[in-house]
Design a protein around this motif. Structure first.
Motif, PDB file in Angstrom:
ATOM      1  N   PHE A  44      12.599  22.263  -1.238  1.00 53.63           N
ATOM      2  CA  PHE A  44      11.981  20.809  -0.852  1.00 53.63           C
ATOM      3  C   PHE A  44      12.584  20.193   0.310  1.00 53.63           C
ATOM      4  N   GLU A  45      13.794  20.366   0.651  1.00 56.11           N
ATOM      5  CA  GLU A  45      14.520  20.018   1.862  1.00 56.11           C
ATOM      6  C   GLU A  45      13.526  20.697   3.025  1.00 56.11           C
ATOM      7  N   MET A  46      13.526  22.097   2.820  1.00 60.26           N
ATOM      8  CA  MET A  46      12.727  22.503   4.117  1.00 60.26           C
ATOM      9  C   MET A  46      11.339  22.009   4.213  1.00 60.26           C
ATOM     10  N   ASP A  47      10.763  22.144   3.250  1.00 60.53           N
ATOM     11  CA  ASP A  47       9.375  21.701   3.164  1.00 60.53           C
ATOM     12  C   ASP A  47       9.186  20.464   3.853  1.00 60.53           C
ATOM     13  N   CYS A  48      10.038  19.418   3.375  1.00 56.11           N
ATOM     14  CA  CYS A  48      10.059  17.963   3.911  1.00 56.11           C
ATOM     15  C   CYS A  48      10.247  17.910   5.331  1.00 56.11           C
ATOM     16  N   ALA A  49      11.358  18.766   5.768  1.00 56.94           N
ATOM     17  CA  ALA A  49      11.741  18.868   7.258  1.00 56.94           C
ATOM     18  C   ALA A  49      10.365  19.326   7.906  1.00 56.94           C
ATOM     19  N   SER A  50       9.849  20.396   7.310  1.00 57.25           N
ATOM     20  CA  SER A  50       8.558  20.911   7.937  1.00 57.25           C
ATOM     21  C   SER A  50       7.487  19.739   8.199  1.00 57.25           C
ATOM     22  N   GLU A  51       7.122  19.097   6.899  1.00 55.77           N
ATOM     23  CA  GLU A  51       6.140  17.961   6.948  1.00 55.77           C
ATOM     24  C   GLU A  51       6.642  16.946   7.740  1.00 55.77           C
ATOM     25  N   ASP A  52       7.781  16.326   7.972  1.00 52.15           N
ATOM     26  CA  ASP A  52       8.370  15.409   8.506  1.00 52.15           C
ATOM     27  C   ASP A  52       8.151  15.649  10.031  1.00 52.15           C
ATOM     28  N   GLU A  53       8.465  16.489  10.514  1.00 48.61           N
ATOM     29  CA  GLU A  53       8.281  17.269  12.059  1.00 48.61           C
ATOM     30  C   GLU A  53       6.658  16.846  12.427  1.00 48.61           C
ATOM     31  N   GLU A  54       5.710  17.155  11.611  1.00 50.95           N
ATOM     32  CA  GLU A  54       4.089  17.060  11.659  1.00 50.95           C
ATOM     33  C   GLU A  54       3.648  15.521  11.634  1.00 50.95           C
ATOM     34  N   SER A  55       4.173  14.715  10.564  1.00 50.15           N
ATOM     35  CA  SER A  55       3.564  13.589  10.436  1.00 50.15           C
ATOM     36  C   SER A  55       4.525  12.341  10.139  1.00 50.15           C
ATOM     37  N   GLY A  56       5.925  12.688  10.349  1.00 47.17           N
ATOM     38  CA  GLY A  56       6.944  11.663  10.385  1.00 47.17           C
ATOM     39  C   GLY A  56       7.286  11.066   8.881  1.00 47.17           C
ATOM     40  N   TYR A  57       6.603  11.784   8.032  1.00 45.00           N
ATOM     41  CA  TYR A  57       7.069  11.438   6.431  1.00 45.00           C
ATOM     42  C   TYR A  57       6.690  12.362   5.823  1.00 45.00           C
ATOM     43  N   CYS A  58       7.474  12.596   4.573  1.00 41.72           N
ATOM     44  CA  CYS A  58       7.406  13.916   3.802  1.00 41.72           C
ATOM     45  C   CYS A  58       6.546  13.620   2.380  1.00 41.72           C
ATOM     46  N   SER A  59       5.681  12.873   2.620  1.00 38.53           N
ATOM     47  CA  SER A  59       5.187  12.288   1.331  1.00 38.53           C
ATOM     48  C   SER A  59       4.519  13.329   0.520  1.00 38.53           C
ATOM     49  N   ASN A  60       3.930  14.562   0.781  1.00 37.55           N
ATOM     50  CA  ASN A  60       3.420  15.422  -0.038  1.00 37.55           C
ATOM     51  C   ASN A  60       4.524  16.194  -0.631  1.00 37.55           C
ATOM     52  N   SER A  61       5.660  16.530   0.154  1.00 32.49           N
ATOM     53  CA  SER A  61       6.780  17.305  -0.314  1.00 32.49           C
ATOM     54  C   SER A  61       7.400  16.571  -1.487  1.00 32.49           C
ATOM     55  N   LEU A  62       7.577  15.253  -1.196  1.00 26.44           N
ATOM     56  CA  LEU A  62       8.337  14.323  -2.198  1.00 26.44           C
ATOM     57  C   LEU A  62       7.571  14.206  -3.506  1.00 26.44           C
ATOM     58  N   ASP A  63       5.969  13.855  -3.409  1.00 29.03           N
ATOM     59  CA  ASP A  63       5.266  14.065  -4.575  1.00 29.03           C
ATOM     60  C   ASP A  63       5.496  15.342  -5.442  1.00 29.03           C
ATOM     61  N   GLU A  64       5.414  16.511  -4.719  1.00 28.67           N
ATOM     62  CA  GLU A  64       5.628  17.663  -5.468  1.00 28.67           C
ATOM     63  C   GLU A  64       7.160  17.941  -5.946  1.00 28.67           C
ATOM     64  N   PHE A  65       7.916  17.353  -5.251  1.00 30.65           N
ATOM     65  CA  PHE A  65       9.379  17.190  -5.858  1.00 30.65           C
ATOM     66  C   PHE A  65       9.463  16.307  -7.264  1.00 30.65           C
ATOM     67  N   GLU A  66       8.788  15.257  -7.030  1.00 30.32           N
ATOM     68  CA  GLU A  66       8.877  14.351  -7.962  1.00 30.32           C
ATOM     69  C   GLU A  66       8.080  15.079  -9.503  1.00 30.32           C
ATOM     70  N   GLU A  67       7.191  15.774  -9.284  1.00 37.51           N
ATOM     71  CA  GLU A  67       6.298  16.375 -10.239  1.00 37.51           C
ATOM     72  C   GLU A  67       7.136  17.496 -10.768  1.00 37.51           C
ATOM     73  N   TYR A  68       7.818  18.124  -9.943  1.00 42.02           N
ATOM     74  CA  TYR A  68       8.708  19.095 -10.501  1.00 42.02           C
ATOM     75  C   TYR A  68       9.771  18.543 -11.310  1.00 42.02           C
ATOM     76  N   ILE A  69      10.417  17.577 -10.801  1.00 40.25           N
ATOM     77  CA  ILE A  69      11.677  16.724 -11.631  1.00 40.25           C
ATOM     78  C   ILE A  69      11.016  16.587 -13.063  1.00 40.25           C
ATOM     79  N   LYS A  70       9.690  15.805 -13.123  1.00 39.25           N
ATOM     80  CA  LYS A  70       9.134  15.324 -14.418  1.00 39.25           C
ATOM     81  C   LYS A  70       8.859  16.480 -15.288  1.00 39.25           C
ATOM     82  N   GLN A  71       8.597  17.674 -14.555  1.00 42.00           N
ATOM     83  CA  GLN A  71       8.298  18.864 -15.742  1.00 42.00           C
ATOM     84  C   GLN A  71       9.412  19.366 -16.004  1.00 42.00           C
TER      85      GLN A  71
END
Length: 142
Positions: A44-71
């Motif tokens: 998650f941290e690596m994905d978020c850092a990557s996404e952050d560099e591209e868009s300034g916010y890691c919303s997709n990675s955070l959403d995926e992490f939330e879904e993982y936690i829910k499951q």
């Protein structure tokens, strides 16, 4: 009656072996689950850092992490994930509303005292930034 005693002794031994094997298997499953948790947090941290560099916010990675936690069904693993989630959201975005809502909706049932302390620490960290100790006292009754 000697045969009856022998059968009871053998049955007792087999039951003991079964219980020991089951306990060992459960511990290994918990260890495996916790290893997966650590791997998932790192991913998650690596994905978020990557996404952050591209868009300034890691919303997709955070959403995926939330879904993982829910499951997640393992209580110990879920408590660890929730704690890391709170730390990350507050550190990176200071979004106490999102963090609190997600924690409230995903507290697992059947947690032990140590896990309760971890959850209370997550709420404590959350409320430290907002200075809302009345809510903290309410939430830590869990």
């Amino acid at each position: 009656w000697h045969k009856f005693i022998t059968i009871l002794v053998v049955a007792g031994i087999l039951l003991a072996i079964f219980l020991i094997a089951k306990n060992t298997s459960t511990k290994q499953n918990n260890d495996t689950s916790l290893e997966k948790v650590e791997e998932r947090i790192a991913t998650f941290e690596m994905d978020c850092a990557s996404e952050d560099e591209e868009s300034g916010y890691c919303s997709n990675s955070l959403d995926e992490f939330e879904e993982y936690i829910k499951q997640e069904s393992n209580t110990e693993a879920k408590v660890r994930l929730l704690s890391e989630y709170e730390k990350y959201v507050m550190k990176e975005y200071g979004d106490s509303g999102r963090a609190k809502t997600f924690l409230d909706e995903n507290i697992p049932s059947g947690y032990d005292e140590q896990q309760r302390e971890i959850l209370c620490q997550a709420y404590s960290d959350l409320y430290y930034s907002s200075n809302n100790w009345e809510e903290y006292a309410k939430d830590c009754k869990l």
